[in-house]
Design a protein around this motif. Sequence first.
Motif, PDB file in Angstrom:
ATOM      1  N   ASP A  11       0.837  -1.202   0.000  1.00  8.50           N
ATOM      2  CA  ASP A  11       0.000   0.000   0.000  1.00  8.50           C
ATOM      3  C   ASP A  11       0.874   1.256   0.000  1.00  8.50           C
ATOM      4  O   ASP A  11       0.572   2.238  -0.684  1.00  8.50           O
ATOM      5  CB  ASP A  11      -0.922   0.004   1.221  1.00  8.50           C
ATOM      6  N   ALA A  12       1.953   1.218   0.769  1.00 10.74           N
ATOM      7  CA  ALA A  12       2.866   2.365   0.819  1.00 10.74           C
ATOM      8  C   ALA A  12       3.524   2.590  -0.538  1.00 10.74           C
ATOM      9  O   ALA A  12       3.654   3.732  -1.002  1.00 10.74           O
ATOM     10  CB  ALA A  12       3.931   2.145   1.890  1.00 10.74           C
ATOM     11  N   LEU A  13       3.919   1.515  -1.198  1.00  7.58           N
ATOM     12  CA  LEU A  13       4.576   1.640  -2.499  1.00  7.58           C
ATOM     13  C   LEU A  13       3.603   2.124  -3.572  1.00  7.58           C
ATOM     14  O   LEU A  13       4.000   2.826  -4.511  1.00  7.58           O
ATOM     15  CB  LEU A  13       5.194   0.300  -2.898  1.00  7.58           C
ATOM     16  N   LYS A  14       2.335   1.760  -3.435  1.00  2.50           N
ATOM     17  CA  LYS A  14       1.330   2.258  -4.373  1.00  2.50           C
ATOM     18  C   LYS A  14       1.050   3.743  -4.136  1.00  2.50           C
ATOM     19  O   LYS A  14       0.742   4.490  -5.073  1.00  2.50           O
ATOM     20  CB  LYS A  14       0.049   1.440  -4.244  1.00  2.50           C
ATOM     21  N   PHE A  15       1.146   4.175  -2.890  1.00  3.07           N
ATOM     22  CA  PHE A  15       0.940   5.581  -2.539  1.00  3.07           C
ATOM     23  C   PHE A  15       2.074   6.455  -3.060  1.00  3.07           C
ATOM     24  O   PHE A  15       1.869   7.572  -3.523  1.00  3.07           O
ATOM     25  CB  PHE A  15       0.853   5.701  -1.009  1.00  3.07           C
ATOM     26  N   ARG A  16       3.292   5.932  -3.044  1.00  2.00           N
ATOM     27  CA  ARG A  16       4.476   6.719  -3.375  1.00  2.00           C
ATOM     28  C   ARG A  16       4.581   7.001  -4.866  1.00  2.00           C
ATOM     29  O   ARG A  16       4.302   6.155  -5.703  1.00  2.00           O
ATOM     30  CB  ARG A  16       5.738   5.963  -2.930  1.00  2.00           C
ATOM     31  N   TYR A  17       4.986   8.223  -5.201  1.00  2.76           N
ATOM     32  CA  TYR A  17       5.340   8.591  -6.569  1.00  2.76           C
ATOM     33  C   TYR A  17       6.339   9.741  -6.479  1.00  2.76           C
ATOM     34  O   TYR A  17       6.586  10.267  -5.390  1.00  2.76           O
ATOM     35  CB  TYR A  17       4.092   8.999  -7.375  1.00  2.76           C
ATOM     36  N   ALA A  18       6.939  10.108  -7.582  1.00  2.00           N
ATOM     37  CA  ALA A  18       7.902  11.205  -7.577  1.00  2.00           C
ATOM     38  C   ALA A  18       7.148  12.529  -7.577  1.00  2.00           C
ATOM     39  O   ALA A  18       6.740  13.034  -8.631  1.00  2.00           O
ATOM     40  CB  ALA A  18       8.827  11.098  -8.789  1.00  2.00           C
TER      41      ALA A  18
END
Length: 222
Positions: A11-18
């Motif tokens: 979920d955290a990785l899906k939330f993250r973007y540049a």
Amino acid sequence: MPPSNSYPILDALKFRYACKKFDPSKRVSDDDFLSILEAARLSPSSYGFEPWKLLVVQNPELREALRPHAGGAHNSFNGASHFVILLARKSADMRYDSDYISHMLHDVQGLPEATAAMKRSSFENFQRESFKLLESNRAMFDWASKQTYIALANMLTAAASIGIDSCPIEGFNRAGVEQKLSELGLLNLEHFGVSVMAGFGYRAETAPAKTRQSIEEIVQWV
């Protein structure tokens, strides 16, 4: 096929973007940012020798001094709560026979003399034969820089896990940034070089849809 269960880390990785636009009115709390720095500190490194140092650039005047050389960091300078420059150690520190390696073996890792000597010998063989790192200073620096990305990735993921946005940055003039930091007494060019940067804060934009190749395209089971 995606994982069958939901995991918080995914979920955290899906939330993250540049993040390209940060909200300058929102500041990451001291406790939250210390946890992000702790994620870097706890990161793995080759032989556990931690070939990195982190500069947390909060001074607005320093950010402006770096701006002409910062390239892709401009968006972070314009609103990120915190900005980090990850430094990688050079040959002066990372050679198997350096004072820094002695410090790591004895003062940090606390190894007995015989064990430290064995580990140093193994490290020498790794540098001399396995990865040919002693052939040039650039080879050693590039090897150390790769490891800073492990610390960076952990920082980005740790931030995302507590709802903090980030932007990793490679697009900058390394020589210009290093020269300015050296002029200001913040960088010893004999021992360190700039590897990568990152801004942290809270988004002031709508995150774009995340696009990635399928798991079948990037994974081969053999």
